[in-house]
Design an enzyme around this catalytic site. Structure first.
Site, PDB file in Angstrom:
ATOM      1  N   HIS A  36     -10.748   9.234   7.976  1.00  0.00           N
ATOM      2  CA  HIS A  36     -10.361   7.585   7.834  1.00  0.00           C
ATOM      3  C   HIS A  36      -9.849   7.329   9.360  1.00  0.00           C
ATOM      4  O   HIS A  36     -10.399   6.197  10.226  1.00  0.00           O
ATOM      5  CB  HIS A  36      -9.726   7.237   6.796  1.00  0.00           C
ATOM      6  CG  HIS A  36      -9.188   5.522   6.844  1.00  0.00           C
ATOM      7  ND1 HIS A  36     -10.297   4.893   6.700  1.00  0.00           N
ATOM      8  CD2 HIS A  36      -8.050   5.117   6.923  1.00  0.00           C
ATOM      9  CE1 HIS A  36      -9.718   3.563   6.282  1.00  0.00           C
ATOM     10  NE2 HIS A  36      -8.484   3.622   6.803  1.00  0.00           N
ATOM     11  N   GLU A  52       0.991  -1.132  -0.004  1.00  0.00           N
ATOM     12  CA  GLU A  52      -0.032   0.076   0.003  1.00  0.00           C
ATOM     13  C   GLU A  52       0.871   1.276   0.071  1.00  0.00           C
ATOM     14  O   GLU A  52       2.118   1.174   0.013  1.00  0.00           O
ATOM     15  CB  GLU A  52      -1.055  -0.173   1.125  1.00  0.00           C
ATOM     16  CG  GLU A  52      -1.958  -1.164   0.997  1.00  0.00           C
ATOM     17  CD  GLU A  52      -2.884  -1.200   2.246  1.00  0.00           C
ATOM     18  OE1 GLU A  52      -3.239  -0.094   2.991  1.00  0.00           O
ATOM     19  OE2 GLU A  52      -3.604  -2.280   2.492  1.00  0.00           O
ATOM     20  N   ARG A  62      -0.362   8.585   1.825  1.00  0.00           N
ATOM     21  CA  ARG A  62      -1.766   8.856   1.947  1.00  0.00           C
ATOM     22  C   ARG A  62      -1.976  10.178   1.819  1.00  0.00           C
ATOM     23  O   ARG A  62      -2.923  10.518   1.357  1.00  0.00           O
ATOM     24  CB  ARG A  62      -2.457   8.075   3.125  1.00  0.00           C
ATOM     25  CG  ARG A  62      -3.662   7.729   2.931  1.00  0.00           C
ATOM     26  CD  ARG A  62      -4.037   6.554   4.009  1.00  0.00           C
ATOM     27  NE  ARG A  62      -4.107   5.411   3.748  1.00  0.00           N
ATOM     28  CZ  ARG A  62      -4.450   4.348   4.594  1.00  0.00           C
ATOM     29  NH1 ARG A  62      -5.073   4.759   5.724  1.00  0.00           N
ATOM     30  NH2 ARG A  62      -4.495   3.258   4.074  1.00  0.00           N
ATOM     31  N   HIS A  97      -8.392   9.215   4.061  1.00  0.00           N
ATOM     32  CA  HIS A  97      -8.374   8.230   3.135  1.00  0.00           C
ATOM     33  C   HIS A  97      -8.743   8.695   1.610  1.00  0.00           C
ATOM     34  O   HIS A  97      -9.494   9.325   1.640  1.00  0.00           O
ATOM     35  CB  HIS A  97      -9.096   6.953   3.446  1.00  0.00           C
ATOM     36  CG  HIS A  97      -8.719   5.879   2.745  1.00  0.00           C
ATOM     37  ND1 HIS A  97      -8.855   5.590   1.311  1.00  0.00           N
ATOM     38  CD2 HIS A  97      -8.071   4.668   3.228  1.00  0.00           C
ATOM     39  CE1 HIS A  97      -8.167   4.305   1.158  1.00  0.00           C
ATOM     40  NE2 HIS A  97      -7.681   3.819   2.068  1.00  0.00           N
ATOM     41  N   ARG A 132      -0.460   7.904   9.539  1.00  0.00           N
ATOM     42  CA  ARG A 132      -0.079   6.800   9.729  1.00  0.00           C
ATOM     43  C   ARG A 132       0.352   5.894   8.559  1.00  0.00           C
ATOM     44  O   ARG A 132      -0.308   6.330   7.172  1.00  0.00           O
ATOM     45  CB  ARG A 132      -1.566   6.113  10.165  1.00  0.00           C
ATOM     46  CG  ARG A 132      -1.393   4.621  10.598  1.00  0.00           C
ATOM     47  CD  ARG A 132      -2.834   4.143  11.136  1.00  0.00           C
ATOM     48  NE  ARG A 132      -3.687   4.580  10.247  1.00  0.00           N
ATOM     49  CZ  ARG A 132      -4.441   3.511   9.621  1.00  0.00           C
ATOM     50  NH1 ARG A 132      -4.011   2.286   9.313  1.00  0.00           N
ATOM     51  NH2 ARG A 132      -5.315   3.845   8.440  1.00  0.00           N
TER      52      ARG A 132
END
Ligand code: SIN
Length: 556
Positions: A365, A122, A298, A252, A400
């Site tokens: 998120h 990811e 992200r 997100h 994160r």
């Protein structure tokens, strides 16, 4: 004093952190796990992409550490990250032993060894290290395995449809909690949280763990389920626990973006398997934003999507431009088999990942901040511990790393249990609670819902992806109005779960706004149009929010 109900350990929340803590505690005492809906209704349950873990030895662990630290944009507490990556493999191996089934290479089912597990990548991961289960149902599988394992422990009891309405404090120590039980709604579509009280008890406990997850419901656009209202964080603050890093809310990049449809998560793992992002002109725009393209951190991807979807600056009336996820070019995997949950969801809207562009946009998120704890779950208040998304160890810094949170729940849940055990606080008898307040009338309940909806829209508009002082000041004014209106309703001395959730959300909104206003720089998920640069000279520090509502910045 009459002896009321008592338990050694009270765990608030039944996601991965709460369950992992409970399993550890049950070896030495009786544990009561309370959850305000049914077991399994948690952010953990909805986690799709996977669980990041370095199973291939020291070098692999060092790389996982490096990726976690880089993603956090200067603010990761290195000791927390070291604990995560080095203890993670053991915690995952243990989970597998307890029955969690992660996806394996075809033909390797039943074989021992990590070598056969499928691993995906990811954003901001330097290699494929993310285990997944049933394709995109990783959280549900982890939740199932932990619950199955926990249920056979005679010393763990569960209380569903039970919320904590207050913590009981004596001599500066948490010694128990008030629990309000409700009747489960007759149908899932019924209004959440309006059920009448079934019970109202005060439970004494040696220690209480808050593992009630995040607060995505503070924003109108969120991937989080309706239970994510930040109750545990607000409760902890009311008894003097310190909050940290509340300005860092992760958005997100790819929630489903069809008008009228829920902001369903379209997992980052799709991009890990090769999906691209395209704007409404068909351009693969991430080429203009980051060398890692769709697998950039992200926060970078979320802001890139926000920029691409901005309306035509020359036309104030123009609607936002759509942005799409494009998986049509991915031919090396069986897409519906790899992503069965997402495929089934999209089929409801007549969309197929193999043939269609999927409209996406960012949504709230994950809360990087939360109740400040040390590395073993202790808060500033004796007897009160926290783990998982509700807690802030500094592990995630300002952003994160994807799929680190399920691992966090396992590692820091087990750690919190160890300090709850070693602190070995005695049971203190508690006074019985007063009579249960009557339930809020229907008219006030509707008003509470209106206030929540208004707060959520305001937070999205004023404290979302792109922040600036004037917007956030408006957000604070809206929050203040909401708080006053809720105080008027609460003055009637009636209660309901929805009223208490509204109060929690209002509290969380204020904490986010004041911390975000105080951080006059951009870092990780916190981006300010008026201070677009990272300012290490002044802000290489965590924010801390005490009971007096003032923000301080501290280097940990
Ligand atoms: C996802 O599947 O994209 C979410 C993973 C995460 O938030 O860690």
């Amino acid at each position: 004093m009459a002896k009321g109900p008592q338990v050694d350990f009270l765990v608030v929340g039944a996601g991965v952190a709460g369950l992992r803590t409970a399993v550890e505690l049950a070896r030495f005492g009786d544990v009561l796990v309370v959850t305000k809906e049914s077991l399994g209704e948690s952010n953990t349950h909805y986690a799709q992409g996977g669980i990041a873990v370095a199973m291939d030895g020291d070098q692999d662990i060092a790389l996982h550490l490096d990726d976690t630290v880089k993603a956090g944009d200067g603010l990761v507490d290195r000791r927390a990250a070291e604990a995560l990556v080095s203890e993670g493999p053991l915690r995952v191996a243990e989970l597998i032993e307890w029955g969690a089934n992660f996806d394996r290479e075809a033909g390797s089912e039943g074989e021992a060894g990590i070598g056969h597990f499928l691993r995906t990548r990811e954003g901001a991961h330097s290699l494929a290290r993310i285990l997944h289960a049933r394709g995109d149902a990783t959280g549900a599988e982890i939740s199932r395995a932990l619950l199955t394992f926990a249920r056979v422990h005679k010393r763990i009891r569960f209380s569903e449809w039970t919320r904590v309405s207050g913590l009981v404090v004596a001599d500066g120590r948490v010694i128990g909690a008030d629990l309000a039980g409700a009747e489960p709604p007759r149908s899932k579509s019924g209004p959440a949280g309006q059920a009448p009280h079934r019970s109202h008890v005060r439970v004494a406990a040696r220690s209480v763990l808050i593992a009630s997850g995040g607060a995505g419901q503070v924003f109108s656009d969120t991937t989080n389920p309706s239970v994510a209202t930040g109750d545990g964080i607000a409760l902890a603050a009311t008894v003097g626990a310190e909050l940290a890093d509340m300005e860092f809310y992760q958005f997100h990049p790819t929630a489903f973006a069809l008008e009228g449809a829920p902001r369903f998560l379209i997992s980052e793992a799709l991009r890990g398997e090769g999906a691209w992002l395209r704007n409404d002109r068909g351009e693969r725009f991430m080429e203009r934003y980051h060398p890692l393209l769709e697998l950039a951190p992200r926060d970078v991807v979320a802001r890139a999507i926000a920029h691409e979807s901005m309306a035509d600056p020359t036309d104030a009336q123009s609607p936002p431009r759509p942005v799409y996820l494009d998986m049509r070019q991915v031919r090396n995997i069986d897409v519906p088999a790899r992503f069965p949950g997402i495929s089934a969801f999209l089929a409801n809207y007549g969309l197929d990942l193999r043939h269609d562009l999927i409209p996406v946009r960012p949504a709230a998120h994950y809360l990087m901040g939360g109740i400040r704890t040390d590395l073993v779950g202790r808060t500033a208040v004796k007897g009160l511990y926290a783990a998982g998304e509700a807690a802030c160890t500094g592990l995630h810094g300002a952003n994160r790393l994807a799929s680190n949170s399920l691992l966090e729940g396992l590692v820091f849940g087990a750690r919190a249990a160890r300090s709850m055990l070693s602190d070995s606080l005695p049971l203190v008898p508690v006074e019985p609670p007063g009579p249960a307040p009557p339930t809020l009338a229907a008219r006030e309940t509707r008003r509470v819902q209106e206030l929540i909806t208004g707060l959520q829209a305001s937070m999205w508009a004023h404290a979302g992806l792109l922040r600036e002082e004037t917007l956030m000041r408006q957000g604070l004014a809206d929050q203040q109005a909401c708080q006053s209106a809720l105080a008027e309703i609460a003055a009637q001395r009636r209660s309901s779960r929805r009223l208490s959730e509204a109060q929690s959300l209002c509290f969380i909104a204020r904490a986010i706004l004041v911390a975000a206003l105080a951080r006059t720089e951009s870092r990780g998920a916190h981006f300010r149009n008026d201070f677009p640069r990272r300012d290490d000279a002044n802000f290489l520090k965590h924010s801390a929010l005490g009971g007096e509502g003032q923000v301080r910045f501290e280097a940990w």
